[in-house]
Design an enzyme around this catalytic site. Sequence first.
Site, PDB file in Angstrom:
ATOM      1  N   LYS A  43       0.820  -1.417   0.301  1.00 39.57           N
ATOM      2  CA  LYS A  43       0.048  -0.058   0.034  1.00 39.57           C
ATOM      3  C   LYS A  43       1.153   1.166  -0.317  1.00 39.57           C
ATOM      4  O   LYS A  43      -0.065   2.314  -0.522  1.00 39.57           O
ATOM      5  CB  LYS A  43      -0.504  -0.234   1.379  1.00 39.57           C
ATOM      6  CG  LYS A  43      -2.081  -1.221   0.955  1.00 39.57           C
ATOM      7  CD  LYS A  43      -2.259  -0.853   0.074  1.00 39.57           C
ATOM      8  CE  LYS A  43      -4.003  -2.362  -0.124  1.00 39.57           C
ATOM      9  NZ  LYS A  43      -4.879  -1.963  -0.846  1.00 39.57           N
ATOM     10  N   SER A 257      -3.335 -12.416   3.828  1.00 41.40           N
ATOM     11  CA  SER A 257      -3.379 -12.367   2.393  1.00 41.40           C
ATOM     12  C   SER A 257      -2.680 -12.703   1.585  1.00 41.40           C
ATOM     13  O   SER A 257      -3.288 -13.339   0.759  1.00 41.40           O
ATOM     14  CB  SER A 257      -4.149 -11.113   1.933  1.00 41.40           C
ATOM     15  OG  SER A 257      -2.669  -9.768   2.503  1.00 41.40           O
TER      16      SER A 257
END
Length: 298
Positions: A43, A257
């Site tokens: 991110k 994830s």
Amino acid sequence: MEFPYLDQLVGKTPLVRLKRIGAGRNNVLLAKLEGDNPAGSVKDRPALSMFDEAEKRGEIAPGDTLIEATSGNTGIALAMVAAMKGYRMVLIMPENASSERKQAMAAYGARLIEVSKEGGMEEARDLADTMVARGEGKSLDQFANPDNPLGHYRTTGPELWQQTDGRITHFVSSMGTTGTIMGVSRYLKEQRGDIEIIGLQPEDGASIAGIRRWPEAYLPKIFEPQRVDRVLDIGQYEAEEHMRRLAREEGILAGVSSGGALAGALRVAEEVENAVIVFIVCDRGDRYLSTGLLAPES
């Protein structure tokens, strides 16, 4: 001698071949280690992109207050960039996020607002919209901002193409805000249209940090379904078990994830041969230690 600024170190992360977890059938399985970014996740790329592009357009300036809903990694990345550029950052997140994520955001100087576990990210997004509408700050809005996937189109996609010498055949990525898979898909498909893009979503009932199955009303506006060739459902146990496998068999300490991404990549490997399969390791596992998911089995 010139020295880089911190924002110049975002991206350019390693792409490594797994050593013990085999893909069989002459397939090559490669992990993109996004935890090597300055704030520790994939991110960092969209966070920097959204800040930079908004500044270029004159929409924000240092000293402004920015408000964003986040499940964790985007918030940490935004808080880092805000600290570096001189903004006040307000982050809204579900209360069940790991303590490491909350502490990291606070360490960068962000103000945290927690919403209920039951309300989740939908409640967080609604509150962020309400606060912006009341004039309490501005929002970069990672879910609708095209500068989110643009960051991956400009950096992640080209890196994967160059690091594999154009040999990549399959790209596997978790889908949350969907910025990663949208930007990478756009770039890779421009290079060679037969590269298969595989997205991951949680099975019904699974709660996997960083992977979402959004209600229709909350589907990110940046998501373009035609850019994803195939979607795989990932189970809770499957993601957690493969997260542990990454740590114990490959020495890659990553989040849940990323375990889901490995599981998806291995599913793809069972169906193909002579393929170069890349999956995204979204972040580092040290921000999940308090959850107990990485603890030794009794």
